[in-house]
Design a protein around this motif. Structure first.
Motif, PDB file in Angstrom:
ATOM      1  N   ILE A  59     -21.137-115.544-121.584  1.00  0.00           N
ATOM      2  CA  ILE A  59     -22.307-116.458-121.751  1.00  0.00           C
ATOM      3  C   ILE A  59     -23.057-116.877-120.740  1.00  0.00           C
ATOM      4  CG2 ILE A  59     -22.697-118.736-123.075  1.00  0.00           C
ATOM      5  CD1 ILE A  59     -20.543-118.120-125.032  1.00  0.00           C
ATOM      6  N   ALA A  60     -22.441-117.418-119.506  1.00  0.00           N
ATOM      7  CA  ALA A  60     -23.129-117.814-118.353  1.00  0.00           C
ATOM      8  C   ALA A  60     -23.912-116.685-117.715  1.00  0.00           C
ATOM      9  CB  ALA A  60     -21.992-118.475-117.441  1.00  0.00           C
ATOM     10  N   GLY A  61     -23.388-115.531-117.791  1.00  0.00           N
ATOM     11  CA  GLY A  61     -23.914-114.452-117.115  1.00  0.00           C
ATOM     12  C   GLY A  61     -25.282-114.156-117.767  1.00  0.00           C
ATOM     13  N   ILE A  62     -25.088-113.865-119.141  1.00  0.00           N
ATOM     14  CA  ILE A  62     -26.436-113.788-119.717  1.00  0.00           C
ATOM     15  C   ILE A  62     -27.435-114.927-119.651  1.00  0.00           C
ATOM     16  CG2 ILE A  62     -27.709-113.284-121.944  1.00  0.00           C
ATOM     17  CD1 ILE A  62     -24.943-111.655-122.762  1.00  0.00           C
ATOM     18  N   VAL A  63     -27.001-116.281-119.560  1.00  0.00           N
ATOM     19  CA  VAL A  63     -27.813-117.502-119.172  1.00  0.00           C
ATOM     20  C   VAL A  63     -28.580-117.170-117.960  1.00  0.00           C
ATOM     21  CG1 VAL A  63     -27.744-119.842-118.942  1.00  0.00           C
ATOM     22  CG2 VAL A  63     -26.718-119.140-120.888  1.00  0.00           C
ATOM     23  N   ASN A  64     -27.817-116.732-117.049  1.00  0.00           N
ATOM     24  CA  ASN A  64     -28.635-116.399-115.681  1.00  0.00           C
ATOM     25  C   ASN A  64     -29.638-115.630-115.678  1.00  0.00           C
ATOM     26  OD1 ASN A  64     -28.573-117.270-112.954  1.00  0.00           O
ATOM     27  ND2 ASN A  64     -28.121-114.893-112.365  1.00  0.00           N
ATOM     28  N   VAL A  65     -29.615-114.748-116.611  1.00  0.00           N
ATOM     29  CA  VAL A  65     -30.801-113.600-116.865  1.00  0.00           C
ATOM     30  C   VAL A  65     -31.828-114.372-117.366  1.00  0.00           C
ATOM     31  CG1 VAL A  65     -31.361-111.267-117.893  1.00  0.00           C
ATOM     32  CG2 VAL A  65     -29.074-111.492-116.639  1.00  0.00           C
ATOM     33  N   LEU A  66     -31.395-114.923-118.653  1.00  0.00           N
ATOM     34  CA  LEU A  66     -32.604-115.559-119.604  1.00  0.00           C
ATOM     35  C   LEU A  66     -32.984-116.614-118.749  1.00  0.00           C
ATOM     36  CD1 LEU A  66     -30.601-115.685-122.898  1.00  0.00           C
ATOM     37  CD2 LEU A  66     -32.250-114.209-122.069  1.00  0.00           C
ATOM     38  N   GLU A  67     -32.751-117.040-117.757  1.00  0.00           N
ATOM     39  CA  GLU A  67     -33.370-118.091-116.741  1.00  0.00           C
ATOM     40  C   GLU A  67     -34.000-117.490-115.650  1.00  0.00           C
ATOM     41  OE1 GLU A  67     -30.817-122.214-117.167  1.00  0.00           O
ATOM     42  OE2 GLU A  67     -30.222-120.817-115.777  1.00  0.00           O
ATOM     43  N   GLY A  68     -34.187-116.190-115.710  1.00  0.00           N
ATOM     44  CA  GLY A  68     -34.905-115.303-114.570  1.00  0.00           C
ATOM     45  C   GLY A  68     -34.175-114.847-113.626  1.00  0.00           C
ATOM     46  N   GLY A  69     -32.799-115.090-113.478  1.00  0.00           N
ATOM     47  CA  GLY A  69     -32.209-114.611-112.619  1.00  0.00           C
ATOM     48  C   GLY A  69     -31.440-113.186-112.645  1.00  0.00           C
ATOM     49  N   ALA A  70     -30.562-112.730-111.647  1.00  0.00           N
ATOM     50  CA  ALA A  70     -29.961-111.490-111.849  1.00  0.00           C
ATOM     51  C   ALA A  70     -28.880-111.317-112.821  1.00  0.00           C
ATOM     52  CB  ALA A  70     -29.648-110.919-110.494  1.00  0.00           C
ATOM     53  N   LEU A  71     -28.597-110.164-113.073  1.00  0.00           N
ATOM     54  CA  LEU A  71     -27.211-109.944-114.006  1.00  0.00           C
ATOM     55  C   LEU A  71     -26.279-109.873-113.075  1.00  0.00           C
ATOM     56  CD1 LEU A  71     -26.000-109.558-116.720  1.00  0.00           C
ATOM     57  CD2 LEU A  71     -26.446-107.167-116.388  1.00  0.00           C
ATOM     58  N   GLU A  72     -25.470-110.738-112.888  1.00  0.00           N
ATOM     59  CA  GLU A  72     -24.458-110.945-111.551  1.00  0.00           C
ATOM     60  C   GLU A  72     -22.982-110.567-111.798  1.00  0.00           C
ATOM     61  OE1 GLU A  72     -25.439-114.647-109.933  1.00  0.00           O
ATOM     62  OE2 GLU A  72     -27.172-113.933-108.905  1.00  0.00           O
ATOM     63  N   ILE A  73     -22.789-110.723-113.191  1.00  0.00           N
ATOM     64  CA  ILE A  73     -21.558-110.515-113.931  1.00  0.00           C
ATOM     65  C   ILE A  73     -21.056-109.139-114.098  1.00  0.00           C
ATOM     66  CG2 ILE A  73     -21.385-112.683-115.305  1.00  0.00           C
ATOM     67  CD1 ILE A  73     -22.179-110.844-117.725  1.00  0.00           C
ATOM     68  N   LYS A  74     -19.692-108.722-113.769  1.00  0.00           N
ATOM     69  CA  LYS A  74     -19.037-107.475-113.834  1.00  0.00           C
ATOM     70  C   LYS A  74     -17.853-107.627-114.860  1.00  0.00           C
ATOM     71  CE  LYS A  74     -20.758-105.763-109.441  1.00  0.00           C
ATOM     72  NZ  LYS A  74     -22.145-105.816-109.869  1.00  0.00           N
ATOM     73  N   ASP A  75     -17.724-106.460-115.586  1.00  0.00           N
ATOM     74  CA  ASP A  75     -16.644-106.560-116.595  1.00  0.00           C
ATOM     75  C   ASP A  75     -15.223-106.869-115.871  1.00  0.00           C
ATOM     76  OD1 ASP A  75     -18.511-106.085-118.668  1.00  0.00           O
ATOM     77  OD2 ASP A  75     -17.987-103.867-118.864  1.00  0.00           O
ATOM     78  N   GLN A  76     -15.075-106.171-114.655  1.00  0.00           N
ATOM     79  CA  GLN A  76     -13.838-106.239-113.912  1.00  0.00           C
ATOM     80  C   GLN A  76     -13.351-107.681-113.686  1.00  0.00           C
ATOM     81  OE1 GLN A  76     -15.473-103.836-110.981  1.00  0.00           O
ATOM     82  NE2 GLN A  76     -14.623-105.256-109.375  1.00  0.00           N
ATOM     83  N   PHE A  77     -14.321-108.492-113.569  1.00  0.00           N
ATOM     84  CA  PHE A  77     -14.061-110.001-113.129  1.00  0.00           C
ATOM     85  C   PHE A  77     -13.863-110.920-114.544  1.00  0.00           C
ATOM     86  CE2 PHE A  77     -16.330-108.586-109.332  1.00  0.00           C
ATOM     87  CZ  PHE A  77     -15.310-108.414-108.582  1.00  0.00           C
ATOM     88  N   SER A  78     -14.176-110.582-115.611  1.00  0.00           N
ATOM     89  CA  SER A  78     -14.163-111.303-116.774  1.00  0.00           C
ATOM     90  C   SER A  78     -13.093-111.968-117.255  1.00  0.00           C
ATOM     91  CB  SER A  78     -15.053-110.315-118.045  1.00  0.00           C
ATOM     92  OG  SER A  78     -13.981-109.516-118.604  1.00  0.00           O
ATOM     93  N   PHE A  79     -11.914-111.565-116.689  1.00  0.00           N
ATOM     94  CA  PHE A  79     -10.646-112.108-117.208  1.00  0.00           C
ATOM     95  C   PHE A  79      -9.918-112.762-115.880  1.00  0.00           C
ATOM     96  CE2 PHE A  79     -10.727-109.373-120.835  1.00  0.00           C
ATOM     97  CZ  PHE A  79     -10.449-110.271-121.596  1.00  0.00           C
ATOM     98  N   ASP A  80     -10.893-113.000-114.832  1.00  0.00           N
ATOM     99  CA  ASP A  80     -10.153-113.593-113.563  1.00  0.00           C
ATOM    100  C   ASP A  80     -10.131-115.041-113.588  1.00  0.00           C
ATOM    101  OD1 ASP A  80      -9.844-111.052-112.570  1.00  0.00           O
ATOM    102  OD2 ASP A  80     -11.620-111.535-111.267  1.00  0.00           O
ATOM    103  N   LEU A  81      -9.505-115.693-114.565  1.00  0.00           N
ATOM    104  CA  LEU A  81      -9.266-117.031-114.769  1.00  0.00           C
ATOM    105  C   LEU A  81      -8.678-117.799-113.789  1.00  0.00           C
ATOM    106  CD1 LEU A  81      -9.586-119.612-116.691  1.00  0.00           C
ATOM    107  CD2 LEU A  81      -7.333-118.740-117.725  1.00  0.00           C
ATOM    108  N   PRO A  82      -9.312-118.721-112.937  1.00  0.00           N
ATOM    109  CA  PRO A  82      -8.452-119.465-111.886  1.00  0.00           C
ATOM    110  C   PRO A  82      -7.463-120.221-112.778  1.00  0.00           C
ATOM    111  CG  PRO A  82     -10.897-119.929-111.780  1.00  0.00           C
ATOM    112  CD  PRO A  82     -10.591-119.287-113.186  1.00  0.00           C
TER     113      PRO A  82
END
Length: 156
Positions: A59-82
């Motif tokens: 959600i946060a990754g797509i929000v960034n795009v909808l706000e005019g930013g780049a697509l910065e998310i990568k599937d490989q990091f989508s479960f990297d919960l601190p």
């Protein structure tokens, strides 16, 4: 109601306030989950916290795009919960999920019907409409997992 408004409504249904498809939503399922429950592992399943992080990540990754930013998310990091080591950290994750979910829906509502059929970042990702629909479907998939994990935790 235009297409973008309908998509935003469907997104809010799965994340924040709806009961139409699954008779529940993320907010309904997660509001009463404690930190201990959220981080408790059931067999080889992901934890509730992990699934919550995962959905928020996209959600946060797509929000960034909808706000005019780049697509910065990568599937490989989508479960990297601190590590979540307190109730406060768990509640902070939930607040970020609710806030970014509402932001996502509000941004979707502003998209013109023409833009919904434009390429989303790169042709390989399809259109804006496809990505928004995908986010809704992805959310329902993980909502089902969270609902089942809650039931398993209640019977431990």
């Amino acid at each position: 109601m235009n297409s973008a408004s309908q998509l935003a409504k469907r997104f809010r249904e799965v994340l924040l306030e709806g009961f139409w498809i699954a008779n529940t939503n993320f907010k309904d399922q997660l509001t009463d989950v404690t930190w201990n429950q959220a981080v408790t592992k059931v067999d080889s399943l992901n934890t509730i916290a992990m699934l919550t992080f995962h959905i928020h990540y996209y959600i946060a990754g797509i929000v960034n795009v909808l706000e005019g930013g780049a697509l910065e998310i990568k599937d490989q990091f989508s479960f990297d919960l601190p590590p979540i080591e307190s109730e406060e950290q768990w509640k902070d994750l939930l607040i970020r999920l609710w806030t970014d979910s509402e932001k996502f829906a509000s941004l979707v509502e502003k998209i013109s019907d023409d833009k919904l059929d434009d390429v989303f970042v790169d042709e390989k990702y399809g259109t804006y409409r496809r990505n928004i629909d995908g986010m809704i479907e992805h959310s329902y998939y993980h909502l089902g997992q969270i609902s089942l994990i809650k039931k398993l935790l209640a019977h431990q």
